[in-house]
Design an enzyme around this catalytic site. Structure first.
Site, short mmCIF file in Angstrom:
data_model
loop_
_atom_site.label_atom_id
_atom_site.label_comp_id
_atom_site.label_asym_id
_atom_site.label_seq_id
_atom_site.Cartn_x
_atom_site.Cartn_y
_atom_site.Cartn_z
N ASP A 1 -4.56 -3.43 -18.40
CA ASP A 1 -3.47 -2.44 -18.54
C ASP A 1 -3.56 -1.62 -19.83
OD1 ASP A 1 -2.50 -3.23 -16.08
OD2 ASP A 1 -1.23 -4.78 -16.95
N HIS B 1 0.39 1.31 -13.16
CA HIS B 1 1.04 0.10 -13.66
C HIS B 1 2.55 0.37 -13.76
CE1 HIS B 1 1.48 -3.66 -15.78
NE2 HIS B 1 2.25 -3.04 -16.65
N THR C 1 -9.91 0.08 -18.41
CA THR C 1 -10.92 -0.40 -19.34
C THR C 1 -10.95 -1.92 -19.23
OG1 THR C 1 -9.26 -0.51 -21.09
CG2 THR C 1 -10.57 1.51 -20.96
N GLY D 1 0.79 -1.23 0.00
CA GLY D 1 0.00 0.00 0.00
C GLY D 1 0.82 1.27 0.00
N GLU E 1 -9.90 -4.14 -21.09
CA GLU E 1 -8.67 -4.79 -21.50
C GLU E 1 -7.58 -4.50 -20.48
OE1 GLU E 1 -5.95 -5.14 -25.54
OE2 GLU E 1 -7.67 -3.79 -25.50
#
Ligand code: GRF
Length: 193
Positions: A149, A113, A145, A12, A147
Site C-alpha cells: 500500500d 486501497h 511497489t 469485483g 512495500e
C-alpha cells in the site's frame, strides 16, 4: 491495442466499474485500450461471472492449488502475460505480492486501497478510521511497489465519516467513490502510455 488485465478476489465491483467506463467512454476508439482479461485467485469470485457476461476473457489461478507464493505467482504471471498487458489493475485482489512479481510489472501495476494513504495501509481501514475519530475517510489509486500500500498516488477521493457510521456504512460510502476514481485514473494513465 493497450490491454488491461484486472485481478480480483471477490465481488469485483471496481472491476465492473472499469469495464462500464471502458464501454461508455469508448476506450477502444478513444484510447486504443480495452479490458482484455479478468483473473481471480478464487474460483468463486462473483466478479468472474460478471466479466464473462461482458464478453471478457476470464481465468482462475487458485492460490490454494500451489505449494507456495512463488509457484502461485509464476502461474499468475503466465496467465496475465498471455494478454501482453499495458496495465495490470488490482481490484480487491487479496493476495500479498512478492517483490519479484511487482518488479516484473514495474510501472504498469496499479491498486485501489480503501483509505486515504499513507493513512491506514493494510486491512480493516474503515474500522480503524472510525476508531481514530477521523472526520474524513476515502480511497486511493496508487502504483504498486514492493512495500504494501505504498507507491505513487495517482488519485484520491474523500468522504465524510458520519456519526453512527459502522465499518459497513463507511465502506459503502467509500466504494461509490472508488468506482469513480479508479476508471478515471486508469484512463488518465492510458493517455500517457
Ligand atoms: C474495495 O474496497 C477495494 O478498495 C479493496 O477491496 C474492495 C474490493 O471491492 N481493496 P470489489 O471487489 O471491487 O467490489
Amino acid at each position: 491495442m493497450k490491454n488491461i488485465v484486472i485481478l480480483i478476489s471477490g465481488s469485483g465491483s471496481n472491476m465492473a466499474a472499469i469495464v462500464r467506463a471502458a464501454g461508455r467512454q469508448r476506450w477502444a476508439e478513444r484510447l486504443n485500450a480495452r479490458v482484455a482479461a479478468v483473473i481471480s485467485n478464487r474460483p468463486d469470485a462473483r466478479g468472474l461471472q460478471l466479466a464473462a457476461n461482458a464478453g471478457i476473457a476470464t481465468a482462475v489461478v487458485d492460490h490454494k492449488s500451489f505449494a507456495g507464493r512463488e509457484p502461485f505467482e509464476a502461474a499468475l504471471m503466465q496467465a496475465i502475460d498471455a494478454h501482453a498487458p499495458a496495465l495490470v489493475a488490482l481490484a480487491g485482489f487479496m493476495r500479498i505480492l512478492t517483490p519479484g512479481f511487482v518488479a516484473h510489472y514495474a510501472g504498469r501495476l496499479l491498486n485501489i486501497h480503501p483509505s486515504l494513504l499513507p493513512a491506514f495501509a493494510g486491512l480493516h481501514t474503515h474500522q480503524r478510521a472510525i476508531d481514530e475519530g477521523c472526520k474524513l475517510a476515502g480511497a486511493t489509486v496508487h502504483r504498486v511497489t514492493a512495500e504494501l500500500d505504498h507507491g505513487d498516488i495517482l488519485a484520491q477521493a474523500a468522504v465524510p465519516v458520519l456519526p453512527g457510521d459502522t465499518a459497513e456504512t463507511l465502506a459503502a460510502r467509500v466504494l461509490t467513490q472508488e468506482h469513480l476514481i479508479y476508471p478515471r485514473a486508469i484512463a488518465d494513465l492510458l493517455r500517457t502510455l
